[in-house]
Scaffold this active site. Structure first.
Site: not given
Ligand code: EPZ
Length: 450
Positions: A102, A126, A342, A320
């Site tokens: 991503r 993922c 989350v 995670d």
């Molecule tokens: C980061 O993902 C990490 N990945 C994830 O780790 C981690 O689980 C996650 O943060 C939460 O801590 C990386 O850093 C590469 P979010 P990210 O934006 O940034 C919603 C691993 O296994 N959301 O904090 O994609 C989303 O759907 C991976 O190392 C929106 O709705 O996570 C989720 O429900 C898995 N719209 C929540 O926010 C958006 O535009 C948290 O997602 C963005 C997110």
């Protein structure tokens, strides 16, 4: 890599307590972001403690496609990034390097500042939920960017210099917070970000940006203020250790009745996990001698205890950490509850654990904690785990990175042999894990056992 090819299968002979030492390097969820930040600098950047994982290879390819030279430094875990000749990449090149990551979405801010243009292919990552990027796009528009839908992705343009703005995130999204940081630092004027994520990897990215010349302040109510500057330089930085990989090894020690020292791990980023680990029945010992930091994890020998857990944004229990802990909880005495707040679909991996003998029931309700965003929607995001249960080997196919390593933990704790398909997904975030497992006494072999 096709999960059905022999080189993407690991045969695991369970029943051995893992014992010994492994090393973790820089956090998978910081290193690629620091590499992207190098695009913003007018000088060469040096990043230390870089792990050999495919997410780093994907971002290296993406940056090289944009004219950044990425070379290995003197040490085996050092990268040198020179953005002097940044140029637009073809959309096809971006698509070719996006892979399952991503990260491409985070190149937008830096490319808009440098080139006035960025392209985001349809993203991978993922499969643990819908994972939209609406927060990212809304933030970029707030800075003055124009987002155009194209058949193969999104074209983003900056008709003029981006301007600082006020952004309130609907949810403390890690990626959206990083998006704002990487864009605001060179925008004109001040940006105020409300409801920001504050994970340790975010704080480390802020440290990288500050080293480059950015002016960023973090306030106690999830507000981050950035004063835009006209120019940033390169950085030299040592990435913080991977607290997520560390927790996976800790859960492996617990689930197999073993004893594992994780060299490079630090207590500060893991406090919430360490409390849970001890409450379940594990024990740990921190060595914070400068230069030889480590945390040793072991099964304390008594009965493991069931718990009610709820994932949350930092400083809560990281999502995670959830999947490896679920495997450990299959060995705890009593009924455990896990409420995943989350991601809406991060408990699906438990079906395979039930095929191995676990007793895990999923529910749509918010169980064991406070109501969350998914409570009134059709997502099975709570689990009740009855233990202890004897696990037996099975044929498993990895759905996502963390579930993948959790399947290895289950297979190692099980009696008998398991075939784990799709292990290339684990290479995204766990450096050299097969050798590490063998070094801990695990009986594993690449390919299907003869
Ligand atoms: C980061 O993902 C990490 N990945 C994830 O780790 C981690 O689980 C996650 O943060 C939460 O801590 C990386 O850093 C590469 P979010 P990210 O934006 O940034 C919603 C691993 O296994 N959301 O904090 O994609 C989303 O759907 C991976 O190392 C929106 O709705 O996570 C989720 O429900 C898995 N719209 C929540 O926010 C958006 O535009 C948290 O997602 C963005 C997110």
């Amino acid at each position: 890599m096709d999960p059905s090819t022999a080189s993407d299968v690991l045969t695991v002979h369970g029943g051995t307590a893992l014992s010994g030492e492994v090393r973790v390097r820089g956090a998978k969820n910081l290193v690629p972001k620091a590499m992207v930040a190098a695009l913003l600098g007018h000088g060469t950047s040096v990043l230390h403690n870089v792990p050999e994982i495919s997410d780093v290879r994907i971002v290296t390819g993406l940056l090289e496609a944009h004219g950044v030279t990425v070379t290995r430094g003197a040490g085996p875990d050092t990268l040198i990034l020179d953005p002097a000749s940044v140029e637009a990449a073809s959309d096809a090149a971006v698509e070719a390097h996006a892979g399952t990551s991503r990260i491409p979405v985070l190149l937008c801010g830096p490319l808009l500042h440098r080139l006035g243009r960025a392209f985001i292919p349809d993203l991978g990552g993922c499969k643990i939920g819908d994972r939209p990027i609406d927060f990212h796009l809304d933030a970029l528009r707030a800075f003055g960017a124009v987002v155009e839908k194209r058949p193969e992705g999104l074209l983003i343009l900056a008709p003029e210099r981006l301007r600082g703005t006020h952004i309130r995130l609907p949810y403390p999204s890690v990626g959206a917070t990083e998006q704002v940081l990487l864009t605001a630092v060179l925008a004109e004027g001040v940006t105020e970000l409300s409801n920001a994520a504050t994970e340790p990897e975010i704080v480390d990215l802020i440290a990288v940006l500050q080293k480059m010349g950015a002016i960023i302040s973090v306030h106690n109510d999830r507000v981050v203020r950035i004063i835009g500057v006209d120019r940033l330089d390169g950085f030299t930085h040592r990435a913080l250790p991977d607290r997520l990989e560390t927790a996976s090894w800790a859960c492996a020690a617990l689930a197999t009745g073993g004893d594992i020292r994780v060299v490079g791990a630090q207590q500060g980023e893991m406090m919430t996990f360490l409390n849970v680990f001890r409450r379940i029945g594990g024990d740990f010992e921190v060595d914070d001698t400068p230069g030889s930091e480590s945390i040793r994890f072991w099964h304390s020998g008594g009965q493991m205890r069931a718990l009610a857990l709820e994932t949350d944004v930092h400083p809560g229990l990281s999502t995670d950490w959830q999947q490896p802990l679920v495997v450990a909880l299959t060995q705890a005495h009593g009924l455990s509850i896990v409420h995943e707040t989350v991601y809406e679909q991060r408990l699906g991996f438990t079906q395979a654990l039930n095929r191995m003998g676990a007793q895990i029931q999923l529910y749509r309700e918010c169980l064991g904690g406070s109501a969350c965003r998914f409570g009134q929607r059709n997502f099975q995001h709570s689990a009740v785990i009855s233990g202890p249960t004897k696990l037996h080997g099975a044929e498993l196919t990895i759905p996502d990175l963390r579930a993948g390593f959790s399947y290895l933990i289950a297979a190692l704790a099980a009696q008998g042999t398991s075939m784990v398909h799709g292990i290339s997904l684990i290479h995204r975030g766990y450096e050299d894990f097969e050798a590490k497992l063998s070094g801990l006494g695990a009986v594993v072999e690449l390919g299907v056992a003869a």
